[in-house]
Design a protein around this motif. Structure first.
Motif, mmCIF file in Angstrom:
data_model
loop_
_atom_site.group_PDB
_atom_site.id
_atom_site.type_symbol
_atom_site.label_atom_id
_atom_site.label_comp_id
_atom_site.label_asym_id
_atom_site.label_seq_id
_atom_site.Cartn_x
_atom_site.Cartn_y
_atom_site.Cartn_z
ATOM 1 N N ALA A 257 0.833 -1.204 0.000
ATOM 2 C CA ALA A 257 0.000 0.000 0.000
ATOM 3 C C ALA A 257 0.868 1.255 0.000
ATOM 4 O O ALA A 257 1.846 1.361 0.745
ATOM 5 N N LEU A 258 0.475 2.196 -0.836
ATOM 6 C CA LEU A 258 1.094 3.514 -0.865
ATOM 7 C C LEU A 258 0.111 4.498 -0.251
ATOM 8 O O LEU A 258 -1.000 4.679 -0.755
ATOM 9 N N VAL A 259 0.484 5.095 0.876
ATOM 10 C CA VAL A 259 -0.388 5.990 1.634
ATOM 11 C C VAL A 259 0.091 7.427 1.434
ATOM 12 O O VAL A 259 1.281 7.719 1.603
ATOM 13 N N PHE A 260 -0.832 8.331 1.085
ATOM 14 C CA PHE A 260 -0.461 9.717 0.825
ATOM 15 C C PHE A 260 -0.963 10.647 1.927
ATOM 16 O O PHE A 260 -2.113 10.567 2.356
ATOM 17 N N THR A 261 -0.066 11.543 2.340
ATOM 18 C CA THR A 261 -0.425 12.654 3.221
ATOM 19 C C THR A 261 -0.092 13.955 2.494
ATOM 20 O O THR A 261 0.646 13.953 1.507
ATOM 21 N N ARG A 262 -0.608 15.074 3.014
ATOM 22 C CA ARG A 262 -0.319 16.356 2.364
ATOM 23 C C ARG A 262 0.996 16.965 2.831
ATOM 24 O O ARG A 262 1.565 17.795 2.126
ATOM 25 N N THR A 263 1.478 16.585 4.015
ATOM 26 C CA THR A 263 2.665 17.217 4.567
ATOM 27 C C THR A 263 3.723 16.181 4.937
ATOM 28 O O THR A 263 3.422 14.999 5.181
ATOM 29 N N ALA A 310 3.843 8.610 1.946
ATOM 30 C CA ALA A 310 4.554 9.585 1.126
ATOM 31 C C ALA A 310 3.757 10.865 0.946
ATOM 32 O O ALA A 310 2.542 10.901 1.084
ATOM 33 N N THR A 311 4.485 11.903 0.612
ATOM 34 C CA THR A 311 3.863 13.142 0.139
ATOM 35 C C THR A 311 3.783 13.065 -1.380
ATOM 36 O O THR A 311 4.167 12.060 -1.988
ATOM 37 N N ASP A 312 3.330 14.137 -2.004
ATOM 38 C CA ASP A 312 3.117 14.099 -3.449
ATOM 39 C C ASP A 312 4.403 13.995 -4.247
ATOM 40 O O ASP A 312 4.354 13.865 -5.470
ATOM 41 N N VAL A 313 5.563 14.039 -3.586
ATOM 42 C CA VAL A 313 6.811 13.817 -4.302
ATOM 43 C C VAL A 313 6.806 12.435 -4.955
ATOM 44 O O VAL A 313 7.470 12.203 -5.957
ATOM 45 N N ALA A 314 6.012 11.509 -4.388
ATOM 46 C CA ALA A 314 5.967 10.143 -4.914
ATOM 47 C C ALA A 314 4.835 9.906 -5.894
ATOM 48 O O ALA A 314 4.722 8.831 -6.464
ATOM 49 N N SER A 315 3.979 10.917 -6.114
ATOM 50 C CA SER A 315 2.781 10.676 -6.918
ATOM 51 C C SER A 315 3.060 10.656 -8.411
ATOM 52 O O SER A 315 2.254 10.181 -9.187
#
Length: 445
Positions: A257-263, A310-315
Protein backbone atom coordinates in the motif's frame (compact mmCIF):
# COMPACT_ATOMS: atom_id res chain seq x y z
CA UNK A 1 2.40 21.67 -34.65
CA UNK A 2 1.24 18.83 -36.87
CA UNK A 3 -2.03 16.96 -36.50
CA UNK A 4 -2.42 14.19 -33.95
CA UNK A 5 -0.43 11.08 -34.80
CA UNK A 6 -2.09 7.75 -35.46
CA UNK A 7 -0.73 4.34 -34.57
CA UNK A 8 0.41 1.85 -37.22
CA UNK A 9 -2.06 -0.84 -38.20
CA UNK A 10 0.13 -3.78 -37.15
CA UNK A 11 0.43 -4.86 -33.54
CA UNK A 12 3.51 -6.05 -31.69
CA UNK A 13 7.05 -4.69 -31.45
CA UNK A 14 7.86 -6.29 -34.81
CA UNK A 15 5.82 -3.52 -36.44
CA UNK A 16 8.13 -0.82 -35.08
CA UNK A 17 11.29 -1.71 -37.07
CA UNK A 18 13.50 -1.91 -34.01
CA UNK A 19 16.94 -3.46 -34.38
CA UNK A 20 17.57 -7.01 -33.16
CA UNK A 21 19.53 -6.18 -29.95
CA UNK A 22 16.69 -3.93 -28.75
CA UNK A 23 13.96 -6.41 -29.70
CA UNK A 24 15.86 -9.14 -27.84
CA UNK A 25 16.06 -7.02 -24.67
CA UNK A 26 12.36 -6.20 -24.87
CA UNK A 27 11.46 -9.87 -25.32
CA UNK A 28 13.61 -10.84 -22.35
CA UNK A 29 11.48 -8.53 -20.23
CA UNK A 30 8.41 -10.40 -21.59
CA UNK A 31 6.95 -7.28 -23.17
CA UNK A 32 4.93 -8.55 -26.12
CA UNK A 33 2.56 -5.76 -27.11
CA UNK A 34 3.50 -2.08 -27.36
CA UNK A 35 1.37 0.39 -25.45
CA UNK A 36 -0.54 3.10 -27.35
CA UNK A 37 2.12 5.73 -26.66
CA UNK A 38 4.82 3.36 -27.94
CA UNK A 39 2.89 2.47 -31.08
CA UNK A 40 2.32 6.12 -31.89
CA UNK A 41 5.64 7.66 -30.84
CA UNK A 42 8.38 5.21 -31.81
CA UNK A 43 7.92 5.32 -35.63
CA UNK A 44 8.11 9.14 -35.67
CA UNK A 45 11.07 9.28 -33.30
CA UNK A 46 12.98 6.72 -35.36
CA UNK A 47 12.55 9.07 -38.33
CA UNK A 48 14.09 11.92 -36.34
CA UNK A 49 10.94 13.95 -35.71
CA UNK A 50 10.56 16.28 -32.74
CA UNK A 51 7.60 15.35 -30.54
CA UNK A 52 5.16 16.77 -27.98
CA UNK A 53 3.50 13.85 -26.19
CA UNK A 54 0.76 14.07 -23.59
CA UNK A 55 0.72 10.85 -21.57
CA UNK A 56 0.35 9.81 -17.96
CA UNK A 57 3.07 7.95 -16.09
CA UNK A 58 2.47 4.22 -16.26
CA UNK A 59 1.62 4.29 -19.98
CA UNK A 60 5.01 3.05 -21.16
CA UNK A 61 6.29 6.46 -22.16
CA UNK A 62 9.85 5.81 -20.93
CA UNK A 63 10.26 2.99 -23.45
CA UNK A 64 8.57 5.20 -26.04
CA UNK A 65 11.59 7.50 -26.03
CA UNK A 66 14.32 5.15 -24.71
CA UNK A 67 14.04 2.57 -27.51
CA UNK A 68 14.30 5.12 -30.36
CA UNK A 69 17.18 6.90 -28.62
CA UNK A 70 19.14 3.66 -28.33
CA UNK A 71 18.49 2.79 -31.96
CA UNK A 72 19.42 6.21 -33.33
CA UNK A 73 22.63 6.28 -31.31
CA UNK A 74 23.52 2.80 -32.51
CA UNK A 75 23.19 3.88 -36.14
CA UNK A 76 25.50 6.86 -35.67
CA UNK A 77 29.27 6.37 -35.62
CA UNK A 78 30.75 6.71 -32.11
CA UNK A 79 34.03 8.07 -33.48
CA UNK A 80 32.38 11.30 -34.55
CA UNK A 81 31.42 12.18 -30.98
CA UNK A 82 34.42 11.19 -28.87
CA UNK A 83 33.29 11.34 -25.22
CA UNK A 84 30.63 14.05 -25.38
CA UNK A 85 27.11 13.51 -24.05
CA UNK A 86 25.01 12.28 -26.97
CA UNK A 87 21.57 11.94 -25.37
CA UNK A 88 20.20 13.97 -22.45
CA UNK A 89 17.04 13.15 -20.49
CA UNK A 90 15.91 15.82 -18.04
CA UNK A 91 13.46 14.81 -15.34
CA UNK A 92 12.16 16.54 -12.17
CA UNK A 93 12.86 14.02 -9.39
CA UNK A 94 15.68 11.80 -8.26
CA UNK A 95 13.50 8.70 -8.12
CA UNK A 96 12.26 9.16 -11.66
CA UNK A 97 15.80 9.80 -12.90
CA UNK A 98 16.96 6.51 -11.37
CA UNK A 99 14.05 4.60 -12.91
CA UNK A 100 14.69 6.03 -16.38
CA UNK A 101 18.39 5.16 -16.11
CA UNK A 102 17.48 1.62 -15.13
CA UNK A 103 15.26 1.39 -18.21
CA UNK A 104 18.13 2.44 -20.48
CA UNK A 105 20.28 -0.24 -18.87
CA UNK A 106 17.61 -2.91 -19.45
CA UNK A 107 16.76 -2.02 -23.04
CA UNK A 108 20.38 -1.38 -23.99
CA UNK A 109 21.90 -4.46 -22.36
CA UNK A 110 22.93 -5.85 -25.76
CA UNK A 111 24.40 -2.55 -26.92
CA UNK A 112 27.64 -0.91 -25.86
CA UNK A 113 26.52 2.44 -24.45
CA UNK A 114 27.70 4.19 -21.33
CA UNK A 115 24.91 5.81 -19.36
CA UNK A 116 24.90 7.83 -16.15
CA UNK A 117 22.28 9.27 -13.81
CA UNK A 118 23.05 12.46 -11.86
CA UNK A 119 20.95 14.09 -9.14
CA UNK A 120 21.41 16.15 -6.01
CA UNK A 121 21.65 14.99 -2.42
CA UNK A 122 24.71 12.81 -3.04
CA UNK A 123 28.41 13.49 -3.51
CA UNK A 124 29.56 15.00 -6.82
CA UNK A 125 32.84 13.09 -6.90
CA UNK A 126 31.61 9.76 -8.28
CA UNK A 127 29.48 11.55 -10.87
CA UNK A 128 32.44 13.67 -11.99
CA UNK A 129 34.66 10.60 -12.36
CA UNK A 130 32.03 8.86 -14.49
CA UNK A 131 31.67 11.92 -16.72
CA UNK A 132 35.44 12.03 -17.27
CA UNK A 133 35.40 8.38 -18.40
CA UNK A 134 32.85 9.25 -21.04
CA UNK A 135 29.05 9.06 -21.13
CA UNK A 136 26.71 8.48 -24.08
CA UNK A 137 23.35 8.83 -22.31
CA UNK A 138 22.88 11.17 -19.36
CA UNK A 139 19.74 11.21 -17.20
CA UNK A 140 19.67 14.20 -14.88
CA UNK A 141 17.67 16.45 -12.60
CA UNK A 142 17.99 20.17 -13.43
CA UNK A 143 19.75 21.41 -10.30
CA UNK A 144 22.60 18.90 -10.27
CA UNK A 145 23.07 19.18 -14.05
CA UNK A 146 23.51 22.94 -13.78
CA UNK A 147 25.99 22.47 -10.92
CA UNK A 148 28.10 20.21 -13.11
CA UNK A 149 27.92 22.60 -16.05
CA UNK A 150 28.81 25.67 -14.00
CA UNK A 151 31.76 23.89 -12.42
CA UNK A 152 33.05 23.02 -15.90
CA UNK A 153 32.70 19.25 -15.60
CA UNK A 154 30.54 18.74 -18.69
CA UNK A 155 29.30 20.45 -21.83
CA UNK A 156 26.16 19.79 -23.83
CA UNK A 157 27.21 20.91 -27.31
CA UNK A 158 27.40 17.29 -28.61
CA UNK A 159 23.86 16.35 -27.52
CA UNK A 160 21.96 14.85 -30.47
CA UNK A 161 18.79 13.82 -28.63
CA UNK A 162 17.07 15.75 -25.84
CA UNK A 163 14.12 14.61 -23.73
CA UNK A 164 12.21 16.83 -21.32
CA UNK A 165 10.16 14.41 -19.23
CA UNK A 166 7.28 15.35 -16.90
CA UNK A 167 7.29 18.90 -18.27
CA UNK A 168 4.23 19.98 -16.30
CA UNK A 169 5.76 18.64 -13.11
CA UNK A 170 8.90 20.64 -13.89
CA UNK A 171 6.67 23.72 -14.07
CA UNK A 172 4.88 22.88 -10.82
CA UNK A 173 8.20 22.49 -9.01
CA UNK A 174 9.56 25.79 -10.32
CA UNK A 175 12.24 24.26 -12.55
CA UNK A 176 11.34 25.96 -15.83
CA UNK A 177 14.01 28.71 -15.51
CA UNK A 178 16.66 26.01 -15.01
CA UNK A 179 15.24 23.99 -17.90
CA UNK A 180 15.43 27.02 -20.21
CA UNK A 181 19.04 27.66 -19.16
CA UNK A 182 19.97 24.05 -19.92
CA UNK A 183 18.17 24.12 -23.28
CA UNK A 184 20.10 27.23 -24.29
CA UNK A 185 23.36 25.27 -23.97
CA UNK A 186 22.27 22.54 -26.39
CA UNK A 187 23.21 22.48 -30.05
CA UNK A 188 20.27 23.79 -32.11
CA UNK A 189 20.61 20.93 -34.61
CA UNK A 190 19.18 18.19 -32.38
CA UNK A 191 16.10 16.02 -32.02
CA UNK A 192 13.92 17.06 -29.08
CA UNK A 193 11.03 15.40 -27.27
CA UNK A 194 8.72 16.68 -24.55
CA UNK A 195 6.47 14.48 -22.43
CA UNK A 196 3.82 15.86 -20.11
CA UNK A 197 0.80 14.47 -18.28
CA UNK A 198 -1.12 17.71 -18.94
CA UNK A 199 -0.74 20.54 -21.45
CA UNK A 200 -1.26 23.88 -19.71
CA UNK A 201 -0.59 27.07 -21.69
CA UNK A 202 2.93 27.46 -20.27
CA UNK A 203 3.91 23.99 -21.50
CA UNK A 204 2.42 24.64 -24.94
CA UNK A 205 4.47 27.84 -25.08
CA UNK A 206 7.60 25.97 -24.03
CA UNK A 207 7.06 23.37 -26.73
CA UNK A 208 7.00 26.09 -29.38
CA UNK A 209 10.34 27.33 -28.04
CA UNK A 210 12.07 23.93 -27.78
CA UNK A 211 10.63 21.91 -30.67
CA UNK A 212 10.84 22.18 -34.45
CA UNK A 213 7.75 21.17 -36.41
CA UNK A 214 6.83 18.55 -33.82
CA UNK A 215 4.32 15.79 -34.15
CA UNK A 216 1.78 15.87 -31.31
CA UNK A 217 0.59 12.71 -29.59
CA UNK A 218 -2.12 12.51 -26.94
CA UNK A 219 -2.92 9.25 -25.14
CA UNK A 220 -4.65 8.24 -21.94
CA UNK A 221 -6.32 11.41 -20.68
CA UNK A 222 -7.00 11.43 -16.92
CA UNK A 223 -10.57 10.17 -17.21
CA UNK A 224 -9.58 6.98 -19.01
CA UNK A 225 -6.75 6.34 -16.52
CA UNK A 226 -8.89 6.56 -13.40
CA UNK A 227 -11.66 4.44 -14.88
CA UNK A 228 -9.37 1.40 -14.61
CA UNK A 229 -9.09 1.77 -10.83
CA UNK A 230 -11.65 0.74 -8.21
CA UNK A 231 -12.07 4.06 -6.37
CA UNK A 232 -13.60 4.05 -2.91
CA UNK A 233 -14.44 6.81 -0.43
CA UNK A 234 -14.67 6.61 3.36
CA UNK A 235 -16.06 9.55 5.31
CA UNK A 236 -14.31 9.85 8.67
CA UNK A 237 -13.70 12.52 11.30
CA UNK A 238 -10.13 13.78 11.24
CA UNK A 239 -9.33 12.54 14.76
CA UNK A 240 -10.30 8.99 13.75
CA UNK A 241 -8.22 8.75 10.56
CA UNK A 242 -5.26 7.03 12.20
CA UNK A 243 -7.45 4.35 13.78
CA UNK A 244 -9.33 3.85 10.50
CA UNK A 245 -6.08 3.42 8.57
CA UNK A 246 -4.93 0.74 10.99
CA UNK A 247 -8.30 -0.96 10.62
CA UNK A 248 -8.17 -0.86 6.82
CA UNK A 249 -4.67 -2.33 6.80
CA UNK A 250 -5.86 -5.39 8.72
CA UNK A 251 -7.19 -6.58 5.35
CA UNK A 252 -4.63 -9.15 4.20
CA UNK A 253 -5.49 -8.57 0.54
CA UNK A 254 -3.68 -5.23 0.86
CA UNK A 255 -0.29 -6.65 -0.03
CA UNK A 256 1.53 -3.40 -0.81
CA UNK A 257 0.00 0.00 0.00
CA UNK A 258 1.09 3.51 -0.86
CA UNK A 259 -0.39 5.99 1.63
CA UNK A 260 -0.46 9.72 0.83
CA UNK A 261 -0.43 12.65 3.22
CA UNK A 262 -0.32 16.36 2.36
CA UNK A 263 2.66 17.22 4.57
CA UNK A 264 6.08 15.78 5.39
CA UNK A 265 5.31 15.96 9.11
CA UNK A 266 2.10 14.05 8.49
CA UNK A 267 3.95 11.32 6.59
CA UNK A 268 6.41 10.86 9.46
CA UNK A 269 3.60 10.79 12.02
CA UNK A 270 1.52 8.21 10.13
CA UNK A 271 4.51 5.95 9.42
CA UNK A 272 5.56 6.06 13.08
CA UNK A 273 2.03 5.25 14.27
CA UNK A 274 1.77 2.27 11.91
CA UNK A 275 5.17 0.93 12.96
CA UNK A 276 4.14 1.11 16.63
CA UNK A 277 1.16 -1.07 15.74
CA UNK A 278 3.36 -3.67 14.03
CA UNK A 279 2.54 -2.61 10.50
CA UNK A 280 5.80 -2.35 8.57
CA UNK A 281 5.87 1.21 7.22
CA UNK A 282 8.40 3.72 5.92
CA UNK A 283 8.08 7.48 5.34
CA UNK A 284 9.12 8.98 1.99
CA UNK A 285 9.33 12.73 1.34
CA UNK A 286 11.59 15.59 0.31
CA UNK A 287 13.05 16.26 3.75
CA UNK A 288 14.58 12.80 3.83
CA UNK A 289 18.17 12.48 2.70
CA UNK A 290 18.75 10.75 -0.60
CA UNK A 291 20.19 7.74 1.21
CA UNK A 292 17.12 7.52 3.48
CA UNK A 293 14.72 7.84 0.55
CA UNK A 294 16.57 5.16 -1.41
CA UNK A 295 16.53 2.85 1.61
CA UNK A 296 12.79 3.39 2.22
CA UNK A 297 12.00 2.74 -1.44
CA UNK A 298 14.13 -0.40 -1.50
CA UNK A 299 12.37 -1.76 1.60
CA UNK A 300 9.01 -1.09 -0.04
CA UNK A 301 10.02 -2.70 -3.32
CA UNK A 302 11.46 -5.78 -1.63
CA UNK A 303 8.45 -6.27 0.64
CA UNK A 304 10.32 -5.59 3.88
CA UNK A 305 7.97 -2.61 4.25
CA UNK A 306 4.33 -3.27 3.44
CA UNK A 307 3.37 0.42 3.52
CA UNK A 308 5.10 3.50 2.11
CA UNK A 309 3.75 6.77 3.53
CA UNK A 310 4.55 9.58 1.13
CA UNK A 311 3.86 13.14 0.14
CA UNK A 312 3.12 14.10 -3.45
CA UNK A 313 6.81 13.82 -4.30
CA UNK A 314 5.97 10.14 -4.91
CA UNK A 315 2.78 10.68 -6.92
CA UNK A 316 4.55 11.19 -10.23
CA UNK A 317 7.15 8.90 -11.70
CA UNK A 318 7.33 6.40 -8.84
CA UNK A 319 7.23 2.99 -10.49
CA UNK A 320 6.97 0.11 -8.02
CA UNK A 321 5.56 -3.20 -9.18
CA UNK A 322 2.66 -4.72 -7.31
CA UNK A 323 1.15 -1.74 -5.50
CA UNK A 324 -2.28 -3.20 -4.77
CA UNK A 325 -3.73 -0.18 -2.98
CA UNK A 326 -3.30 3.57 -2.89
CA UNK A 327 -4.74 5.17 0.23
CA UNK A 328 -5.34 8.91 0.39
CA UNK A 329 -5.03 9.47 4.12
CA UNK A 330 -5.47 13.15 3.27
CA UNK A 331 -7.01 14.32 0.03
CA UNK A 332 -4.79 16.50 -2.17
CA UNK A 333 -5.76 20.13 -2.64
CA UNK A 334 -5.17 19.87 -6.39
CA UNK A 335 -7.47 17.53 -8.35
CA UNK A 336 -4.70 16.59 -10.80
CA UNK A 337 -2.63 15.31 -7.87
CA UNK A 338 -5.41 12.83 -7.07
CA UNK A 339 -5.13 11.37 -10.57
CA UNK A 340 -1.35 11.11 -10.30
CA UNK A 341 -1.54 9.54 -6.85
CA UNK A 342 -3.95 6.76 -7.70
CA UNK A 343 -2.06 6.12 -10.94
CA UNK A 344 0.60 4.34 -8.86
CA UNK A 345 -1.67 1.28 -8.82
CA UNK A 346 -3.32 -0.67 -11.66
CA UNK A 347 -0.20 -0.36 -13.78
CA UNK A 348 0.79 -2.50 -16.77
CA UNK A 349 -2.66 -4.07 -17.01
CA UNK A 350 -2.92 -5.00 -13.33
CA UNK A 351 -5.95 -4.20 -11.19
CA UNK A 352 -5.80 -1.73 -8.34
CA UNK A 353 -7.84 -0.10 -5.60
CA UNK A 354 -7.74 3.51 -4.42
CA UNK A 355 -9.22 4.31 -0.99
CA UNK A 356 -9.71 7.93 0.02
CA UNK A 357 -10.46 9.25 3.50
CA UNK A 358 -12.48 12.47 3.65
CA UNK A 359 -13.10 14.59 6.72
CA UNK A 360 -15.30 17.68 7.01
CA UNK A 361 -12.47 20.02 6.08
CA UNK A 362 -11.76 18.17 2.85
CA UNK A 363 -15.21 18.29 1.28
CA UNK A 364 -14.17 21.12 -1.05
CA UNK A 365 -11.16 19.10 -2.26
CA UNK A 366 -13.40 16.08 -2.85
CA UNK A 367 -15.89 18.08 -4.88
CA UNK A 368 -13.13 19.35 -7.17
CA UNK A 369 -11.66 15.87 -7.56
CA UNK A 370 -15.01 14.40 -8.59
CA UNK A 371 -15.47 17.23 -11.06
CA UNK A 372 -12.01 16.55 -12.51
CA UNK A 373 -12.54 12.82 -13.00
CA UNK A 374 -16.20 13.26 -13.99
CA UNK A 375 -17.50 10.63 -11.62
CA UNK A 376 -18.45 10.23 -7.98
CA UNK A 377 -16.37 7.95 -5.78
CA UNK A 378 -18.10 4.89 -4.37
CA UNK A 379 -18.97 5.62 -0.73
CA UNK A 380 -18.12 2.73 1.59
CA UNK A 381 -20.25 2.43 4.68
CA UNK A 382 -20.04 -0.03 7.55
CA UNK A 383 -16.53 0.84 8.65
CA UNK A 384 -15.79 1.21 12.38
CA UNK A 385 -15.43 5.00 12.44
CA UNK A 386 -18.24 6.56 10.38
CA UNK A 387 -18.67 10.31 10.25
CA UNK A 388 -21.87 12.33 10.33
CA UNK A 389 -20.69 14.79 7.67
CA UNK A 390 -22.93 15.15 4.63
CA UNK A 391 -21.76 13.30 1.54
CA UNK A 392 -20.45 15.39 -1.35
CA UNK A 393 -22.08 15.24 -4.75
CA UNK A 394 -20.79 17.05 -7.82
CA UNK A 395 -24.18 18.01 -9.20
CA UNK A 396 -26.14 15.34 -11.07
CA UNK A 397 -23.53 12.66 -11.56
CA UNK A 398 -24.15 9.09 -12.51
CA UNK A 399 -25.57 8.50 -9.03
CA UNK A 400 -28.01 11.38 -9.46
CA UNK A 401 -29.35 13.45 -6.61
CA UNK A 402 -30.00 17.19 -6.37
CA UNK A 403 -27.63 19.27 -4.27
CA UNK A 404 -28.69 21.28 -1.27
CA UNK A 405 -27.50 24.83 -0.70
CA UNK A 406 -24.34 23.63 1.10
CA UNK A 407 -23.35 21.63 -1.95
CA UNK A 408 -24.14 18.22 -0.44
CA UNK A 409 -26.95 16.04 -1.77
CA UNK A 410 -30.27 15.78 -0.05
CA UNK A 411 -30.21 12.88 2.34
CA UNK A 412 -31.77 9.78 0.86
CA UNK A 413 -32.17 6.26 2.12
CA UNK A 414 -29.42 5.17 -0.22
CA UNK A 415 -26.72 7.53 0.96
CA UNK A 416 -27.70 7.19 4.64
CA UNK A 417 -26.97 3.48 4.57
CA UNK A 418 -24.27 2.78 2.03
CA UNK A 419 -23.42 -0.86 1.57
CA UNK A 420 -20.03 -2.10 2.52
CA UNK A 421 -19.06 -2.87 -1.10
CA UNK A 422 -16.45 -5.41 -0.10
CA UNK A 423 -15.44 -3.87 3.26
CA UNK A 424 -13.91 -6.44 5.55
CA UNK A 425 -14.41 -5.70 9.25
CA UNK A 426 -11.17 -5.85 11.20
CA UNK A 427 -10.36 -6.36 14.83
CA UNK A 428 -12.27 -3.13 15.52
CA UNK A 429 -15.54 -4.95 14.82
CA UNK A 430 -17.91 -4.63 17.75
CA UNK A 431 -15.95 -1.86 19.46
CA UNK A 432 -17.49 1.49 20.04
CA UNK A 433 -16.65 4.46 17.89
CA UNK A 434 -14.33 6.54 20.09
CA UNK A 435 -16.04 9.69 18.84
CA UNK A 436 -13.83 12.66 19.62
CA UNK A 437 -11.20 10.68 21.50
CA UNK A 438 -7.76 10.70 19.95
CA UNK A 439 -7.37 6.91 19.82
CA UNK A 440 -9.74 3.92 19.79
CA UNK A 441 -10.81 2.46 23.10
CA UNK A 442 -8.56 -0.59 22.75
CA UNK A 443 -5.52 1.60 23.30
CA UNK A 444 -3.91 1.76 26.74
CA UNK A 445 -3.75 5.20 28.37
Amino acid sequence: MTNLATAPDEKGFASLNLITPICKAVQEEQYLTPTPIQLKAIPYLLRGRDMMACAQTGTGKTAAFALPILQRLQKTSRAQHKRGIRALVLTPTRELAVQISENFEIYGRHLNFRHLVVYGGVSLNNQIRSIKRGVDILVATPGRLLDLIRQGHLKLHDVELFVLDEADRMMDMGFLPDVKTIESKLHPDRQSMMFSATLPDEIEKLSRQFLKDPVKIVVDPPSSTVEKIDQRLLYVDRENKSALLESVLQDETIERALVFTRTKHGANKVAKSLSKNRIRAEAFHGNKSQAARTQALEKFRSGRARVLVATDVASRGLDVDGITHVINYELPNEPASYVHRIGRTARAGATGIAISFCDAGERFFLRNIQKEIQKELDVIGGHPFPSRISPVRSGKGKNGGPENKEGAPKRTKRNRSAKSNGWKPSRYKGKKNPGNSNRPSRRKP
